[in-house]
Design a protein around this motif. Structure first.
Motif, mmCIF file in Angstrom:
data_model
loop_
_atom_site.group_PDB
_atom_site.id
_atom_site.type_symbol
_atom_site.label_atom_id
_atom_site.label_comp_id
_atom_site.label_asym_id
_atom_site.label_seq_id
_atom_site.Cartn_x
_atom_site.Cartn_y
_atom_site.Cartn_z
ATOM 1 N N LEU A 269 41.418 50.566 19.153
ATOM 2 C CA LEU A 269 42.234 50.307 17.734
ATOM 3 C C LEU A 269 43.617 51.056 17.647
ATOM 4 C CD1 LEU A 269 39.006 50.795 15.561
ATOM 5 C CD2 LEU A 269 40.002 48.711 16.088
ATOM 6 N N ARG A 270 43.512 52.180 18.544
ATOM 7 C CA ARG A 270 45.060 52.570 18.605
ATOM 8 C C ARG A 270 45.954 51.778 19.040
ATOM 9 N NH1 ARG A 270 46.766 55.180 22.419
ATOM 10 N NH2 ARG A 270 44.855 55.823 23.210
ATOM 11 N N LYS A 271 45.495 51.058 20.330
ATOM 12 C CA LYS A 271 46.603 50.278 20.922
ATOM 13 C C LYS A 271 46.713 48.996 20.151
ATOM 14 C CE LYS A 271 44.897 51.626 25.399
ATOM 15 N NZ LYS A 271 44.171 51.362 26.806
ATOM 16 N N ALA A 272 46.111 48.549 19.269
ATOM 17 C CA ALA A 272 46.050 47.488 18.609
ATOM 18 C C ALA A 272 46.976 47.767 17.414
ATOM 19 C CB ALA A 272 44.903 46.807 17.843
ATOM 20 N N GLY A 273 47.345 49.238 17.066
ATOM 21 C CA GLY A 273 48.338 49.491 15.819
ATOM 22 C C GLY A 273 47.716 49.691 14.700
ATOM 23 N N ILE A 274 46.239 50.022 14.724
ATOM 24 C CA ILE A 274 45.588 50.124 13.529
ATOM 25 C C ILE A 274 45.527 51.697 13.155
ATOM 26 C CG2 ILE A 274 43.142 49.795 12.365
ATOM 27 C CD1 ILE A 274 42.986 47.101 14.140
ATOM 28 N N PHE A 275 45.358 52.505 14.272
ATOM 29 C CA PHE A 275 45.235 53.785 14.288
ATOM 30 C C PHE A 275 46.348 54.530 14.514
ATOM 31 C CE2 PHE A 275 40.410 54.039 14.377
ATOM 32 C CZ PHE A 275 40.242 54.080 12.917
ATOM 33 N N LYS A 276 47.129 55.293 13.605
ATOM 34 C CA LYS A 276 48.208 56.223 14.239
ATOM 35 C C LYS A 276 47.820 57.673 14.116
ATOM 36 C CE LYS A 276 51.717 52.823 13.169
ATOM 37 N NZ LYS A 276 52.858 52.205 12.386
ATOM 38 N N SER A 277 47.401 58.110 15.072
ATOM 39 C CA SER A 277 46.914 59.559 15.158
ATOM 40 C C SER A 277 48.019 60.600 15.419
ATOM 41 C CB SER A 277 45.775 59.612 16.223
ATOM 42 O OG SER A 277 45.168 60.763 16.257
ATOM 43 N N PHE A 278 47.775 61.772 14.565
ATOM 44 C CA PHE A 278 48.628 62.976 14.731
ATOM 45 C C PHE A 278 47.613 64.097 15.361
ATOM 46 C CE2 PHE A 278 50.767 60.363 11.666
ATOM 47 C CZ PHE A 278 52.060 60.496 12.282
ATOM 48 N N LEU A 279 46.328 63.591 15.756
ATOM 49 C CA LEU A 279 45.522 64.734 16.390
ATOM 50 C C LEU A 279 45.675 64.868 17.567
ATOM 51 C CD1 LEU A 279 42.292 63.934 14.354
ATOM 52 C CD2 LEU A 279 43.794 65.522 13.959
ATOM 53 N N GLY A 280 44.971 65.576 18.406
ATOM 54 C CA GLY A 280 45.350 65.564 20.051
ATOM 55 C C GLY A 280 44.789 64.626 20.656
ATOM 56 N N CYS A 281 43.557 63.682 20.619
ATOM 57 C CA CYS A 281 43.081 62.821 21.364
ATOM 58 C C CYS A 281 42.405 62.055 20.724
ATOM 59 C CB CYS A 281 42.410 63.504 22.675
ATOM 60 S SG CYS A 281 40.820 64.290 22.277
ATOM 61 N N ASP A 282 41.718 60.714 21.437
ATOM 62 C CA ASP A 282 41.125 59.699 20.697
ATOM 63 C C ASP A 282 39.608 60.299 20.519
ATOM 64 O OD1 ASP A 282 42.913 57.915 20.937
ATOM 65 O OD2 ASP A 282 42.417 57.190 22.864
ATOM 66 N N GLU A 283 39.159 61.421 21.007
ATOM 67 C CA GLU A 283 37.791 61.847 20.732
ATOM 68 C C GLU A 283 37.787 62.618 19.377
ATOM 69 O OE1 GLU A 283 34.031 62.586 21.744
ATOM 70 O OE2 GLU A 283 35.275 61.617 23.149
ATOM 71 N N ASP A 284 38.814 63.422 19.362
ATOM 72 C CA ASP A 284 38.978 63.964 17.871
ATOM 73 C C ASP A 284 39.095 63.006 16.875
ATOM 74 O OD1 ASP A 284 39.134 66.395 19.083
ATOM 75 O OD2 ASP A 284 41.719 66.393 19.058
ATOM 76 N N VAL A 285 39.618 61.751 16.883
ATOM 77 C CA VAL A 285 39.577 60.746 15.954
ATOM 78 C C VAL A 285 38.170 60.263 15.603
ATOM 79 C CG1 VAL A 285 40.533 58.455 15.119
ATOM 80 C CG2 VAL A 285 42.006 60.273 16.024
ATOM 81 N N PHE A 286 37.414 60.117 17.052
ATOM 82 C CA PHE A 286 36.128 59.690 16.914
ATOM 83 C C PHE A 286 35.311 60.494 16.116
ATOM 84 C CE2 PHE A 286 31.820 60.294 19.185
ATOM 85 C CZ PHE A 286 31.352 59.381 18.536
ATOM 86 N N ASN A 287 35.559 61.881 16.356
ATOM 87 C CA ASN A 287 34.940 62.761 15.571
ATOM 88 C C ASN A 287 35.085 62.876 14.014
ATOM 89 O OD1 ASN A 287 33.437 63.772 17.920
ATOM 90 N ND2 ASN A 287 35.099 65.283 18.267
ATOM 91 N N VAL A 288 36.156 62.547 13.456
ATOM 92 C CA VAL A 288 36.437 62.350 12.141
ATOM 93 C C VAL A 288 35.661 61.353 11.530
ATOM 94 C CG1 VAL A 288 38.289 61.719 10.700
ATOM 95 C CG2 VAL A 288 38.877 63.504 12.322
ATOM 96 N N PHE A 289 35.747 60.220 12.346
ATOM 97 C CA PHE A 289 35.046 58.899 11.423
ATOM 98 C C PHE A 289 33.596 59.068 11.765
ATOM 99 C CE2 PHE A 289 39.370 57.084 11.651
ATOM 100 C CZ PHE A 289 39.127 56.573 10.315
ATOM 101 N N ASN A 290 33.175 59.720 12.839
ATOM 102 C CA ASN A 290 31.617 60.045 13.017
ATOM 103 C C ASN A 290 31.129 60.725 11.875
ATOM 104 O OD1 ASN A 290 29.315 59.506 14.464
ATOM 105 N ND2 ASN A 290 29.466 61.280 15.840
ATOM 106 N N LYS A 291 31.669 61.957 11.613
ATOM 107 C CA LYS A 291 31.449 62.912 10.523
ATOM 108 C C LYS A 291 31.463 62.293 8.960
ATOM 109 C CE LYS A 291 33.041 66.894 12.781
ATOM 110 N NZ LYS A 291 34.050 68.016 12.859
ATOM 111 N N LEU A 292 32.347 61.216 9.039
ATOM 112 C CA LEU A 292 32.622 60.648 7.583
ATOM 113 C C LEU A 292 31.393 59.717 7.334
ATOM 114 C CD1 LEU A 292 36.363 59.431 7.416
ATOM 115 C CD2 LEU A 292 35.189 61.501 6.176
#
Length: 188
Positions: free
Chosen positions: A93-116
């Motif tokens: 999703l990041r490569k498609a331009g849907i996510f623009k992350s200011f976190l460290g890595c893709d695993e951190d973004v996964f953890n954010v949405f997994n908790k949500l």
């Protein structure tokens, strides 16, 4: 319609769904702008992820759960939780331009949405029709076969040449056989 969890972004991609970045109006991004077309294009507006995203979204969900009859943010969180099952999905999703992350890595973004997505009660899903359309597209085998054919056999332009050559050889063989049979029949 009841809530039906859709497959992850990677699974949908393997089935031929293409993800596209939606409108990027910097003043206002609406989660209502998520669309899925019959052509298999999943259009999602860009989401900016930073260290406070988890807290803000959780608070918005809590407000919706307590005071609102509309569950827009809750539906969005559940939809994203369905799409994101691993860091691979986030990277896609990041490569498609849907996510623009200011976190460290893709695993951190996964953890954010997994908790949500955990411990959310979804009384009314705003994306019910969208999820139904995604399921309808996903369960058709021809989309999976077409995507597999493109990915496995036509992943570069040079892969088309042997296929064209093989078809041409088969056609020439059939034509040669037909003329051979006609020659034998006409000479009798």
């Amino acid at each position: 319609m009841s809530y039906n969890k859709i497959p992850s972004a990677a699974e949908l991609s393997r089935a031929g769904v293409r993800f596209k970045k939606g409108s990027d109006n910097e003043r206002f991004i609406s989660f209502r702008d998520i669309k899925f077309s019959r052509d298999g294009i999943f259009e999602i507006p860009p989401t900016y992820i930073y260290c406070g995203t988890d807290t803000i979204v959780r608070n918005l969900i809590a407000c919706e759960q307590l005071y609102s009859k509309r569950y827009k943010m809750t539906s969005y969180a559940v939809l994203m939780d369905s799409l994101i099952n691993s860091a691979e999905d986030v990277a896609f999703l990041r490569k498609a331009g849907i996510f623009k992350s200011f976190l460290g890595c893709d695993e951190d973004v996964f953890n954010v949405f997994n908790k949500l997505g955990s411990e959310i009660i979804l009384k009314e899903n705003s994306y019910c029709n969208l999820e139904y359309n995604v399921h309808e597209y996903y369960k058709k085998r021809r989309h999976l076969w077409k995507a597999t054919l493109k990915r496995e056999y036509f992943n570069n332009p040079w892969a088309v040449i042997p296929v064209v050559a093989a078809v041409l050889i088969i056609l020439l063989t059939i034509i040669s056989t037909v003329f051979g049979i006609l020659q034998v029949v006409l000479l009798k």
